[in-house]
Motif scaffolding. Structure first.
Motif, short mmCIF file in Angstrom:
data_model
loop_
_atom_site.label_atom_id
_atom_site.label_comp_id
_atom_site.label_asym_id
_atom_site.label_seq_id
_atom_site.Cartn_x
_atom_site.Cartn_y
_atom_site.Cartn_z
N ALA A 1 -48.67 -47.47 56.30
CA ALA A 1 -48.49 -46.51 57.40
C ALA A 1 -49.29 -46.99 58.61
N LEU A 2 -48.74 -46.70 59.80
CA LEU A 2 -49.42 -47.02 61.05
C LEU A 2 -49.19 -45.88 62.02
N GLU A 3 -50.28 -45.38 62.63
CA GLU A 3 -50.22 -44.25 63.56
C GLU A 3 -50.94 -44.60 64.86
N ALA A 4 -50.45 -44.04 65.96
CA ALA A 4 -51.14 -44.10 67.25
C ALA A 4 -51.50 -42.67 67.62
N ARG A 5 -52.77 -42.31 67.44
CA ARG A 5 -53.22 -40.93 67.63
C ARG A 5 -53.76 -40.76 69.06
N TYR A 6 -52.95 -40.14 69.91
CA TYR A 6 -53.33 -39.91 71.31
C TYR A 6 -53.73 -38.45 71.47
N ARG A 7 -54.95 -38.24 71.96
CA ARG A 7 -55.48 -36.88 72.09
C ARG A 7 -55.75 -36.55 73.55
N PHE A 8 -55.38 -35.33 73.95
CA PHE A 8 -55.72 -34.81 75.27
C PHE A 8 -56.20 -33.36 75.10
N GLY A 9 -57.51 -33.19 75.32
CA GLY A 9 -58.10 -31.87 75.10
C GLY A 9 -58.05 -31.50 73.62
N ASN A 10 -57.54 -30.30 73.33
CA ASN A 10 -57.43 -29.84 71.95
C ASN A 10 -56.06 -30.15 71.34
N PHE A 11 -55.27 -30.96 72.02
CA PHE A 11 -53.93 -31.27 71.53
C PHE A 11 -53.78 -32.79 71.40
N GLY A 12 -52.78 -33.18 70.61
CA GLY A 12 -52.55 -34.60 70.42
C GLY A 12 -51.10 -34.88 70.07
N ILE A 13 -50.70 -36.11 70.35
CA ILE A 13 -49.37 -36.60 69.99
C ILE A 13 -49.56 -37.87 69.16
N VAL A 14 -48.81 -37.96 68.05
CA VAL A 14 -49.00 -39.07 67.11
C VAL A 14 -47.65 -39.66 66.73
N PRO A 15 -47.23 -40.74 67.36
CA PRO A 15 -46.07 -41.47 66.83
C PRO A 15 -46.49 -42.31 65.63
N PHE A 16 -45.61 -42.45 64.65
CA PHE A 16 -45.99 -43.17 63.43
C PHE A 16 -44.79 -43.86 62.82
N ILE A 17 -45.08 -44.82 61.95
CA ILE A 17 -44.07 -45.49 61.14
C ILE A 17 -44.67 -45.71 59.75
N ASP A 18 -43.89 -45.39 58.71
CA ASP A 18 -44.33 -45.53 57.32
C ASP A 18 -43.35 -46.42 56.57
N ALA A 19 -43.84 -47.00 55.47
CA ALA A 19 -42.98 -47.82 54.61
C ALA A 19 -43.51 -47.75 53.18
N GLY A 20 -42.63 -47.94 52.19
CA GLY A 20 -43.08 -47.94 50.81
C GLY A 20 -41.96 -47.69 49.83
N ASN A 21 -42.32 -47.75 48.56
CA ASN A 21 -41.36 -47.45 47.50
C ASN A 21 -42.11 -47.45 46.18
N SER A 22 -41.47 -46.95 45.13
CA SER A 22 -42.02 -47.04 43.77
C SER A 22 -41.04 -47.85 42.93
N TYR A 23 -41.59 -48.46 41.85
CA TYR A 23 -40.81 -49.44 41.09
C TYR A 23 -40.97 -49.19 39.60
N GLU A 24 -39.95 -49.64 38.84
CA GLU A 24 -40.01 -49.50 37.39
C GLU A 24 -40.97 -50.51 36.78
N SER A 25 -41.20 -51.62 37.45
CA SER A 25 -42.06 -52.68 36.92
C SER A 25 -43.52 -52.25 36.93
N THR A 26 -44.35 -53.02 36.19
CA THR A 26 -45.77 -52.69 36.11
C THR A 26 -46.47 -52.89 37.45
N LEU A 27 -46.11 -53.93 38.17
CA LEU A 27 -46.72 -54.21 39.47
C LEU A 27 -45.68 -54.04 40.56
N PRO A 28 -46.09 -53.57 41.72
CA PRO A 28 -45.14 -53.43 42.82
C PRO A 28 -44.66 -54.79 43.30
#
Length: 737
Positions: free
Chosen positions: A661-688
């Motif tokens: 995951a990667l986020e850009a947390r921009y804050r102004f006063g008591n408010f904020g805007i956070v664009p983000f991008i996530d990636a991932g998965n789960s697998y049947e194998s022992t190791l990802p």
């Protein structure tokens, strides 16, 4: 001699005057043997027995008056004549006027003297209002009259004015002046020009104070009022021009500290950050003195008192200077002694001695005293608590005096109700409420009862928790719970009994190194997809586990970090009992980082990987498998939706997991805007494997509170599979990671 003679003559006159002037008359006084003094009392034709214009003879002729005066003695110390010598029978009879009768009052009707027995009639009032009774004070209208009203009775408009300040911007005082200015506070309006002038004079003094605070002690300020041009017959505005002249800058010519000897010898001077040549700036000097008051109690001097400074200004040399002198009473150099307690007893001395992070005989440090007080406050069992150093007179071999810490306890409520809630797509609404008695089994033995009511999860739990169990910040817990969890991945009824030892971070104390370990027995009945049967069936699992966790935290905040990093490792050796004992191990490693790009923008990232060793996936209880997707995983996908699917499209979980995951947390006063991008998965194998990553992106809003940020995230999958939603919503408290 002349002054005393004159006084003697006046006293003689004062004694005889009441006898001579028994009726209203005027007379001239003169020294004996001289001509009468010329004065305005009588005209010339009334002197020496002459009659006035009405023919009236004088009451006492001058010659007779002078003859009546007693002779003066040449001895100024001689006693005065007795009063009996000046009895009125020594004066001629004609000198004493006979009493006169006052003339009769005139009649109100005829303006003639009243006859005998006639009375004065009532005088008619000129105005009938004068005959009315006065208004009681309680009903009197105190509203001021509108003296500036026009013919229609409307109030005249306020005066408008502008202001211009010269000379403060160069000193970087413009913003501070604007924040305190009386003219600016008036917002350009005033009732009259006098009010504008009064505000201008107040701002003159403000400008002088601000310049003096920077070391310009010869500063002056003057304001002028100008009438700006008027157009179209309108009244022109006033313009106030305030001109500030700082004059010469005063600097320190010497720095003297008057104090007792310290260890080390330069302890005070090295912590008084002033040097010769510095400007005599108020904020800098006060900050330097405050630093002495702060540092000395941290270095063994808890009773230090910084006295009133003295600065002797000198402006006669080539440069204006000031000689600075600071008296400091250090008090005794001290070390920690024992704890004592007074007030309502919440903790006895045995439990109080669990909290200090210092040893007896250690050099006194006020930071450790504050830490002790904060630890007691964090228990939540006090309405108030104070920790104060007290002198004892006991001396240590190193010459320090032992200082006892007196803990004043004020008991507070120990019972609380709390609640929390959240919502996410795939997990639905989840509400949790709890009741806690934090001191049901003193000291700090808490009983916690919790209930979970959600659209896809319901449960009850009871917990016994012993805080600060034998060691500060160490917690022991025994937990019993029963829950029902109904998700796309499984439908399970779970019962658990567990115990746990932990050394955890709290919002008040965020620790660099924390750990937890314990034991767990779980019985669960779950629906599981049987690939051999091609359908779901219910199965019962018995699980014994010894979970453990280690966290290394170098971030700057527990709920809202803005810099640093964290590393976390989870390891849980387990065994599953389902016809046979199958031991295995669940592992998870996670790293997060936080980089402040500037004061408003923080870049945050996370990487996580998990693996389960020693068992096939289908032999694992579905609730113990790894799943991806959701608000704390890959946003944009439903809760537990990522990973292998059964033929009906429902997730079945896997033995491994990876997430980024990667986020850009921009804050102004008591408010904020956070664009983000996530990636991932789960697998049947022992190791990802890192293949077939699913990506989600979105934007979030933050509302920052004193207990952490309120998070609302909206995300969408970038490479969805059939059946994945197009938009996912997540609402919770705290950052995503």
């Amino acid at each position: 001699m002349a002054e005393r003679i004159g006084r003697h003559t006046w006293l003689a006159f004062a004694l005889i005057a009441p006898t001579l002037f028994s009726s209203p008359v005027s007379a001239q006084l003169s020294k004996p043997g001289t001509a009468p003094a010329q004065g305005p009392s009588l005209p010339q034709d009334q002197r020496e027995g002459s009659a006035d214009p009405q023919g009236n003879a004088p009451i006492v002729p001058d010659a007779q008056f002078n003859a009546a005066l007693p002779p003066l003695s040449g001895d100024i110390n001689a006693p005065l004549e007795p009063m009996s010598a000046m009895a009125k029978d020594q004066l001629p009879a004609q000198a004493i006027p006979s009493p006169q009768t006052a003339p009769p009052l005139p009649s109100a009707q005829t303006n003639q003297p009243l006859a005998t027995g006639e009375t004065i009639g009532a005088i008619a009032p000129e105005d009938p209002q004068l005959a009315q009774p006065l208004t009681p004070l309680s009903g009197f209208d105190t509203t001021p009259l509108d003296t500036m009203a026009d013919a229609k009775g409307q109030r005249a408009p306020d005066i408008r004015y502008d202001m211009e300040v010269r000379g403060l911007a160069e000193l970087k005082l413009d913003d501070e002046f604007k924040g305190l200015s009386a003219l600016r506070e008036g917002k350009g309006k005033a009732a009259n020009a006098t009010q504008v002038s009064a505000r201008a004079r107040e701002d003159e003094q403000l400008a002088i104070r601000l310049m003096k605070s920077l070391g310009y002690y010869d500063a002056t300020a003057i304001s002028t009022l100008q009438r700006e041009g008027a157009e179209d017959g309108e009244t022109g505005r006033l313009k106030v021009v305030l001109t500030a002249t700082p004059g010469r800058l005063y600097r320190l010519s010497s720095i003297t500290v008057n104090a007792q000897p310290t260890v080390p010898t330069d302890l005070i001077r090295s912590n008084l950050p002033l040097k010769v040549g510095d400007a005599i700036e108020a904020a800098r000097i006060e900050g330097a003195e405050a630093n002495v008051s702060l540092v000395l109690p941290q270095r063994g001097y808890p009773f230090v008192k910084v006295g009133q400074r003295d600065i002797l200004l000198e402006d006669q040399g080539p440069e204006p200077v000031g000689a600075y002198t600071l008296p400091v009473d250090t008090g005794p150099r001290s070390s920690f002694g024992k704890l004592t307690t007074v007030g309502d007893t919440v903790f006895d001395l045995n439990h109080l001695n669990v909290f200090p992070r210092f040893d007896e005989g250690q050099l006194y440090d006020s930071r450790l005293t504050d830490d002790l007080r904060n630890a007691l406050v964090a228990t939540g069992l006090f309405n108030g608590v104070a920790v104060e150093p007290k002198r004892t007179g006991r001396m240590n071999p190193d010459g320090t005096e032992q200082i006892d810490l007196q803990v004043t306890q004020t008991k507070g409520p120990s019972r609380t109700l709390s609640g929390e809630g959240g919502y996410s797509t795939g997990q639905g609404v989840r509400l949790q409420g709890s009741f806690t008695n934090r001191n049901a089994f003193p000291p700090e033995g808490a009983i916690i009862a919790s209930v979970i009511a959600g659209t896809q999860e319901q449960g009850l739990s009871g917990t016994f928790r012993r805080s600060n169990a034998g060691r500060r910040d160490r917690t022991f817990q025994v937990i019993a719970s029963a829950s029902h969890q109904n998700y796309d991945a499984f439908d399970a009824f779970i019962g658990t009994v567990a115990f746990r030892w932990s050394y955890d971070s709290t919002p008040i104390w965020q620790k660099k190194f924390t750990y937890a370990f314990g034991g767990e027995l779980t019985g669960t009945n779950e629906s599981v997809y049987d690939f051999a049967l091609g359908d779901r069936r219910r199965a019962t699992f018995g699980i014994a586990a010894i979970p453990g966790q280690v966290v290394f935290d170098q971030s700057n905040d527990l709920l809202n970090p803005t810099r640093g990093y964290r590393l976390k490792l989870n390891l849980s050796p387990e065994t599953s009992v389902r016809g046979a004992v199958r031991p295995y191990a669940r592992t998870m490693i996670e790293g997060t980082f936080y980089y402040p790009f500037n004061d408003s923008l923080v870049i945050a990232g996370r990487a996580r990987a998990g693996a389960i060793f020693g068992i096939d996936r289908d032999d694992l209880a579905p609730s113990r498998r790894y799943y991806g997707g959701g608000g704390g995983s890959v946003r944009g996908y439903g809760f537990q939706r990522l990973g292998p699917l059964d033929p009906q499209g429902n997730p079945v979980g896997g033995r491994s997991l990876n997430e980024f995951a990667l986020e850009a947390r921009y804050r102004f006063g008591n408010f904020g805007i956070v664009p983000f991008i996530d990636a991932g998965n789960s697998y049947e194998s022992t190791l990802p494997t890192g293949k077939d990553l699913r990506f989600g992106a979105g934007i979030g809003g933050r509302f920052y509170t004193n207990f952490g940020p309120l998070r609302v995230d909206v995300a969408t999958p970038l490479n969805p599979r059939p059946g994945d939603g197009k938009v996912a919503l997540y609402i919770s408290i705290g950052q995503a990671f």
